[in-house]
Design a protein around this motif. Structure first.
Motif, short mmCIF file in Angstrom:
data_model
loop_
_atom_site.label_atom_id
_atom_site.label_comp_id
_atom_site.label_asym_id
_atom_site.label_seq_id
_atom_site.Cartn_x
_atom_site.Cartn_y
_atom_site.Cartn_z
N CYS A 92 0.86 -1.17 0.00
CA CYS A 92 0.00 0.00 0.00
C CYS A 92 0.90 1.23 0.00
CB CYS A 92 -0.89 -0.01 1.24
SG CYS A 92 -1.94 1.44 1.43
N ALA A 93 0.49 2.26 -0.70
CA ALA A 93 1.25 3.51 -0.74
C ALA A 93 0.29 4.68 -0.66
CB ALA A 93 2.09 3.60 -2.01
N SER A 94 0.76 5.79 -0.11
CA SER A 94 -0.07 6.99 -0.10
C SER A 94 0.77 8.19 -0.51
CB SER A 94 -0.69 7.22 1.29
OG SER A 94 0.27 7.59 2.26
N SER A 95 0.10 9.19 -1.03
CA SER A 95 0.78 10.43 -1.39
C SER A 95 -0.16 11.60 -1.13
CB SER A 95 1.24 10.40 -2.85
OG SER A 95 0.14 10.42 -3.72
N ILE A 96 0.43 12.78 -1.09
CA ILE A 96 -0.35 13.96 -0.73
C ILE A 96 -1.47 14.19 -1.73
CG2 ILE A 96 -0.26 16.48 -0.56
CD1 ILE A 96 2.43 16.20 0.76
N ASN A 97 -1.10 14.20 -3.03
CA ASN A 97 -2.15 14.43 -4.02
C ASN A 97 -1.99 13.59 -5.28
OD1 ASN A 97 -0.11 15.60 -5.45
ND2 ASN A 97 -0.79 17.69 -5.14
N GLY A 98 -1.01 12.71 -5.31
CA GLY A 98 -0.91 11.73 -6.39
C GLY A 98 -0.11 12.17 -7.58
N GLU A 99 -0.37 13.32 -8.11
CA GLU A 99 0.26 13.68 -9.38
C GLU A 99 1.67 14.22 -9.19
OE1 GLU A 99 -3.73 14.80 -11.91
OE2 GLU A 99 -1.99 16.10 -11.97
N ASN A 100 2.62 13.54 -9.80
CA ASN A 100 4.01 13.96 -9.77
C ASN A 100 4.53 14.26 -8.37
OD1 ASN A 100 3.83 13.65 -12.49
ND2 ASN A 100 4.57 15.69 -13.01
N THR A 101 4.09 13.47 -7.43
CA THR A 101 4.64 13.52 -6.08
C THR A 101 5.00 12.10 -5.69
OG1 THR A 101 2.49 13.28 -5.04
CG2 THR A 101 3.29 15.52 -5.38
N GLU A 102 5.99 12.00 -4.81
CA GLU A 102 6.41 10.65 -4.46
C GLU A 102 5.37 9.98 -3.58
OE1 GLU A 102 8.03 13.41 -3.74
OE2 GLU A 102 8.76 13.45 -1.69
N ALA A 103 5.23 8.68 -3.79
CA ALA A 103 4.36 7.87 -2.97
C ALA A 103 5.19 7.19 -1.88
CB ALA A 103 3.65 6.82 -3.82
N PHE A 104 4.64 7.12 -0.68
CA PHE A 104 5.30 6.49 0.45
C PHE A 104 4.66 5.12 0.68
CE2 PHE A 104 7.77 10.08 1.94
CZ PHE A 104 7.13 11.15 1.35
N PHE A 105 5.50 4.12 0.75
CA PHE A 105 5.03 2.74 0.83
C PHE A 105 5.03 2.22 2.26
CE2 PHE A 105 4.51 1.02 -3.45
CZ PHE A 105 5.04 2.05 -4.21
N GLY A 106 4.09 1.33 2.54
CA GLY A 106 4.12 0.54 3.75
C GLY A 106 5.05 -0.64 3.59
N GLN A 107 5.16 -1.45 4.66
CA GLN A 107 6.08 -2.59 4.64
C GLN A 107 5.51 -3.77 3.86
OE1 GLN A 107 6.59 -2.67 9.05
NE2 GLN A 107 8.76 -2.68 8.55
N GLY A 108 4.22 -3.71 3.58
CA GLY A 108 3.62 -4.78 2.80
C GLY A 108 3.03 -5.89 3.64
N THR A 109 2.14 -6.63 3.02
CA THR A 109 1.61 -7.87 3.60
C THR A 109 2.02 -9.01 2.69
OG1 THR A 109 -0.32 -6.84 4.65
CG2 THR A 109 -0.46 -9.20 4.18
N ARG A 110 2.74 -9.97 3.24
CA ARG A 110 3.11 -11.14 2.44
C ARG A 110 2.02 -12.18 2.57
NH1 ARG A 110 7.42 -13.19 -0.03
NH2 ARG A 110 8.79 -11.55 0.76
N LEU A 111 1.33 -12.45 1.48
CA LEU A 111 0.26 -13.44 1.45
C LEU A 111 0.77 -14.73 0.82
CD1 LEU A 111 -2.74 -14.32 1.70
CD2 LEU A 111 -3.08 -13.34 -0.59
N THR A 112 0.59 -15.81 1.55
CA THR A 112 0.94 -17.13 1.02
C THR A 112 -0.32 -17.97 1.01
OG1 THR A 112 3.16 -16.96 1.98
CG2 THR A 112 2.43 -19.15 1.28
N VAL A 113 -0.68 -18.46 -0.16
CA VAL A 113 -1.87 -19.31 -0.29
C VAL A 113 -1.41 -20.75 -0.46
CG1 VAL A 113 -3.98 -19.77 -1.58
CG2 VAL A 113 -3.13 -17.42 -1.36
N VAL A 114 -1.87 -21.61 0.45
CA VAL A 114 -1.41 -23.02 0.44
C VAL A 114 -2.57 -23.97 0.09
CG1 VAL A 114 0.43 -22.55 2.07
CG2 VAL A 114 -1.81 -23.27 2.92
#
Lengths: 114, 112
Positions: A92-114
């Motif tokens: 997941c990432a968020s940014s102030i307004n999206g256009e031509n601004t950097e997005a900041f990412f979370g650490q992620g969720t690792r999903l494993t389907v068995v």
């Protein structure tokens, strides 16, 4: 917290199970993105919100994938009837307004389907 | 089709030397380019960006060069430090379309 927070960090699901992944963006960030990263690949776009409006869902791989951001802050990515090919890191990432601004990412969720 | 390509999966550089990471793109509509750095088990961290109206942007040890005619950009890190060892992703976007298109990444290893 100051950054993008995702939960859970790790999720193991049995094939056919439904899962829900949560994202808390940086406070005040208008834009929120979900990406899927398979092993050895770069992140691939899934969907984009501006406040509560889902403006682009072109990257969602199937109708088993659903995302929402009902109040314009926290977002949930839901995967129904999980399959093995859904195994990946979901970022997941968020940014102030999206256009031509950097997005900041979370650490992620690792999903494993068995 | 891969619109953003990083053709070198890995790169090893001696500490103190210059690291040069390359990225090519095919979509001429891309007008904003970013580099992200990723450590294991962490999300990508923004490093530096460049708009298509520029051909160079510098931030400390990091410089990004953009060659629009060749559809090529590069990230220079000088001097390279052990903490720079990570996977580097190049990404691009188009004005009015906020999603990022990423390359497959280059694993940089700095040798002490």
């Amino acid at each position: 917290g100051a950054g993008v927070s995702q939960s859970p960090r790790y999720k193991v699901a049995k094939r056919g199970q439904d899962v829900a992944l949560r994202c808390d963006p940086i406070s005040g960030h208008v834009s929120l993105f979900w990406y899927q990263q398979a092993l050895g690949q770069g992140p691939e776009f899934l969907t984009y919100f501006q406040n509560e409006a889902q403006l682009d869902k072109s990257g969602l791989p199937s109708d088993r994938f659903f995302a929402e951001r009902p109040e314009g802050s926290v977002s949930t990515l839901k995967i129904q009837r999980t399959q093995q090919e859904d195994s990946a890191v979901y970022l997941c990432a968020s940014s102030i307004n999206g256009e031509n601004t950097e997005a900041f990412f979370g650490q992620g969720t690792r999903l494993t389907v068995v | 089709d891969q619109q953003v390509k990083q053709n070198s999966p890995s790169l090893s550089v001696q500490e103190g030397r210059i690291s040069i990471l390359n990225c090519d793109y095919t979509n001429s509509m891309f007008d904003y380019f970013l580099w992200y750095k990723k450590y294991p088990a962490e999300g990508p961290t923004f490093l530096i960006s460049i708009s298509s109206i520029k051909d160079k942007n510098e931030d400390g040890r990091f410089t990004v060069f953009l060659n629009k005619s060749a559809k090529h950009l590069s990230l220079h890190i000088v001097p390279s430090q052990p903490g720079d060892s990570a996977v580097y992703f190049c990404a691009a976007s188009t004005f009015g379309n906020e999603k990022l298109t990423f390359g497959t990444g280059t694993r940089l290893t700095i040798i002490p």
